[in-house]
Design an enzyme around this catalytic site. Structure first.
Site, short mmCIF file in Angstrom:
data_model
loop_
_atom_site.label_atom_id
_atom_site.label_comp_id
_atom_site.label_asym_id
_atom_site.label_seq_id
_atom_site.Cartn_x
_atom_site.Cartn_y
_atom_site.Cartn_z
CG ASN A 1 -17.15 -3.98 -5.86
OD1 ASN A 1 -17.17 -4.37 -6.78
ND2 ASN A 1 -17.29 -3.45 -3.97
CG ASP B 1 -2.50 0.80 1.07
OD1 ASP B 1 -3.01 0.69 1.49
OD2 ASP B 1 -1.72 2.01 0.84
CG ASN C 1 -11.65 1.56 -7.60
OD1 ASN C 1 -10.81 2.70 -7.34
ND2 ASN C 1 -12.65 1.35 -7.00
CG HIS D 1 -20.56 -8.54 -6.95
ND1 HIS D 1 -20.70 -8.91 -5.76
CD2 HIS D 1 -18.91 -7.47 -5.75
CE1 HIS D 1 -20.55 -8.24 -4.61
NE2 HIS D 1 -19.87 -7.18 -4.52
N1 LIG Z 1 -15.76 -7.71 -3.93
C1 LIG Z 1 -16.63 -7.41 -3.34
O1 LIG Z 1 -17.45 -8.56 -2.74
C2 LIG Z 1 -15.61 -6.12 -2.28
C3 LIG Z 1 -15.17 -5.38 -3.28
N2 LIG Z 1 -15.19 -4.17 -1.79
C4 LIG Z 1 -14.47 -3.30 -2.69
O2 LIG Z 1 -13.63 -3.52 -2.33
C5 LIG Z 1 -12.06 -2.18 -2.48
C6 LIG Z 1 -11.61 -1.46 -1.17
O3 LIG Z 1 -11.97 -1.30 0.19
P1 LIG Z 1 -12.18 -1.33 1.41
O4 LIG Z 1 -11.30 -1.88 2.10
O5 LIG Z 1 -12.76 -1.26 2.07
O6 LIG Z 1 -11.34 1.00 1.24
P2 LIG Z 1 -9.93 0.91 2.00
O7 LIG Z 1 -9.66 2.46 1.52
O8 LIG Z 1 -10.29 0.67 3.42
O9 LIG Z 1 -9.05 0.64 1.12
C7 LIG Z 1 -8.02 0.38 0.18
C8 LIG Z 1 -6.69 1.07 0.41
O10 LIG Z 1 -5.83 1.11 -1.11
C9 LIG Z 1 -5.00 1.55 -0.80
N3 LIG Z 1 -4.36 1.59 -2.40
C10 LIG Z 1 -4.96 2.75 -3.54
N4 LIG Z 1 -4.25 3.36 -3.85
C11 LIG Z 1 -3.07 1.39 -4.33
C12 LIG Z 1 -1.98 0.79 -4.67
N5 LIG Z 1 -1.65 2.05 -6.04
N6 LIG Z 1 -1.92 -0.15 -4.44
C13 LIG Z 1 -1.70 -0.72 -3.94
N7 LIG Z 1 -2.60 0.28 -2.20
C14 LIG Z 1 -3.21 1.26 -3.23
C15 LIG Z 1 -5.46 3.04 -0.27
O11 LIG Z 1 -4.18 3.37 0.33
C16 LIG Z 1 -6.33 1.87 0.65
O12 LIG Z 1 -4.92 1.70 1.83
C17 LIG Z 1 -13.52 -1.34 -2.82
O13 LIG Z 1 -13.07 -0.72 -4.03
C18 LIG Z 1 -14.83 -2.03 -2.18
O14 LIG Z 1 -16.29 -1.70 -2.87
C19 LIG Z 1 -15.80 -4.34 -1.40
C20 LIG Z 1 -15.55 -5.10 0.02
C21 LIG Z 1 -16.94 -6.44 -0.39
C1 LIG Z 2 -18.73 -3.82 -1.01
C2 LIG Z 2 -19.34 -5.27 -1.60
O1 LIG Z 2 -18.78 -5.29 -3.02
C3 LIG Z 2 -20.14 -6.35 -1.23
O2 LIG Z 2 -20.40 -6.19 0.05
O3 LIG Z 2 -20.68 -6.88 -1.80
#
Ligand SMILES: NC(=O)C1=CN([C@@H]2O[C@H](COP(=O)(O)OP(=O)(O)OC[C@H]3O[C@@H](n4cnc5c(N)ncnc54)[C@H](O)[C@@H]3O)[C@@H](O)[C@H]2O)C=CC1
Ligand SMILES: CC(=O)C(=O)O
Length: 312
Positions: A125, A39, A100, A180
């Site tokens: 996402n 990160d 993203n 999703h």
């Molecule tokens: N597919 C799914 O079912 C789910 C997807 N998500 C997604 O996961 C993603 C992250 O969510 P959170 O962790 O809650 O967000 P968060 O804001 O807590 O963490 C995201 C992290 O990514 C880091 N970051 C930014 N650019 C970067 C890079 N170039 N290299 C490495 N790290 C980098 C940031 O510094 C931050 O620490 C979101 O897009 C969210 O929508 C969340 C829950 C479920």
């Molecule tokens: C945030 C998200 O994509 C989930 O919890 O399904």
């Protein structure tokens, strides 16, 4: 499981709420020998490493956790990509695409060249659209670039059905397919409980299909309204996917992968093994479900085309 079997490395790119929860789940599942957290926010990353290292006493194997660089991540067995913005109140997953996609592009450039067997697991996402672009950016075989897709939605659905039918979720086979997100659908024609088709296993009165599908789709929003984010569900799901891959388990899971016929990535059951998608499972769909799959594909295609135009 002996200590010597755990030689694999998993990088978690993005050490925020979701990345750290996935790392925690990986530690509890004792899947890999080493987990690297990557990160650009070094203070957050290092604090997560310190906190997570306190949990590595758990289990009969010792998983090491440390901070890593993007370049090191590119040499790991699996790279889980959670880097990116999360939804604010009122935003949909697809509203995140502009922000993203940029983050994904730069993270992948920083990781290249990848080791030839690396599997990329997209979690950020909108996961299906980012999986499609990650396949383009990474230059790895398509079957090695996958997204967590509707595995999480399917777990949510199974949980709801389990409660209504009063049986263990593990005795239920039920899939949410497609995006999703908004255009997902439940493949009701193949839902079974203990191997018995759902219509014989429980009455329609007990399970209102439309309401259950809607509750499944909206579960993330409902959680986010109160606590701002979801993390535990995806933590468990992503760790389980990593285990299927590293141990070449050949589990069948609804995973986002490229569908030539639909020209996009979305979820359909696949066999998961060491190289990612081993093959798609030809699950029969009803006419209505087949239409829903195509509609989901069209809706994802539109987002892809728009994203390509705005990044040109
Ligand atoms: N597919 C799914 O079912 C789910 C997807 N998500 C997604 O996961 C993603 C992250 O969510 P959170 O962790 O809650 O967000 P968060 O804001 O807590 O963490 C995201 C992290 O990514 C880091 N970051 C930014 N650019 C970067 C890079 N170039 N290299 C490495 N790290 C980098 C940031 O510094 C931050 O620490 C979101 O897009 C969210 O929508 C969340 C829950 C479920
Ligand atoms: C945030 C998200 O994509 C989930 O919890 O399904």
């Amino acid at each position: 499981m002996s200590k010597t079997t755990l030689t694999s490395k998993i990088a978690v790119v993005g050490a925020g709420e979701v990345g750290s929860t996935i790392a925690y789940s990986l530690i509890l599942l004792t899947v890999a020998g080493e987990i690297l957290l990557v990160d650009p926010k070094e203070n957050v990353r290092d604090a997560q490493v310190q906190d997570l290292s306190d949990a590595t006493f758990h289990g009969n194997t010792s998983t090491r956790i440390r901070a890593g660089t993007h370049k090191e991540a590119g040499q790991c067995d699996i790279v889980v990509i959670t880097a990116g913005a999360k939804q604010k109140k009122g935003e949909s997953r697809t509203d995140l695409i502009g922000r993203n996609m940029k983050i994904l592009g730069s993270a992948i450039e920083d990781m290249k060249p990848f080791a030839k067997d690396t599997v990329l697991l997209l979690v950020a996402n909108p996961v299906d659209v980012l999986t499609y672009f990650a396949q383009k950016f990474a230059g790895l075989p398509r079957e090695q670039v996958i997204g967590s897709g509707t595995f999480l939605d399917s777990a949510r659905l199974r949980g709801m059905l389990a409660e209504k039918a009063d049986v263990a979720a593990s005795s239920i086979d039920a899939y949410v397919l497609g995006e999703h997100g908004e255009s997902q659908f439940v493949a009701w024609s193949s839902v079974s409980i203990g191997g018995v088709p759902i219509e014989q296993a429980v009455s329609d009165l007990q399970i209102d299909r439309a309401a259950t599908a809607e509750d499944t789709k909206n579960k993330a929003t409902a959680i986010m309204e109160s606590k701002g984010a979801t993390a535990f569900g995806i933590g468990g799901v992503a760790a389980s996917i990593c285990k299927s891959i590293l141990f070449d388990q050949k589990n069948i899971r609804p995973i986002s992968h490229y569908r030539e016929d639909l020209q996009c990535c979305l979820s359909f059951p696949v066999v998961l093994g060491r190289k990612g998608v081993v093959r798609t499972v030809p699950m029969p769909l009803s006419e209505e479900e087949d239409k829903a799959l195509k509609k989901s594909g069209e809706s994802l295609r539109e987002i892809i085309v728009d994203a390509e135009k705005s990044s040109a």
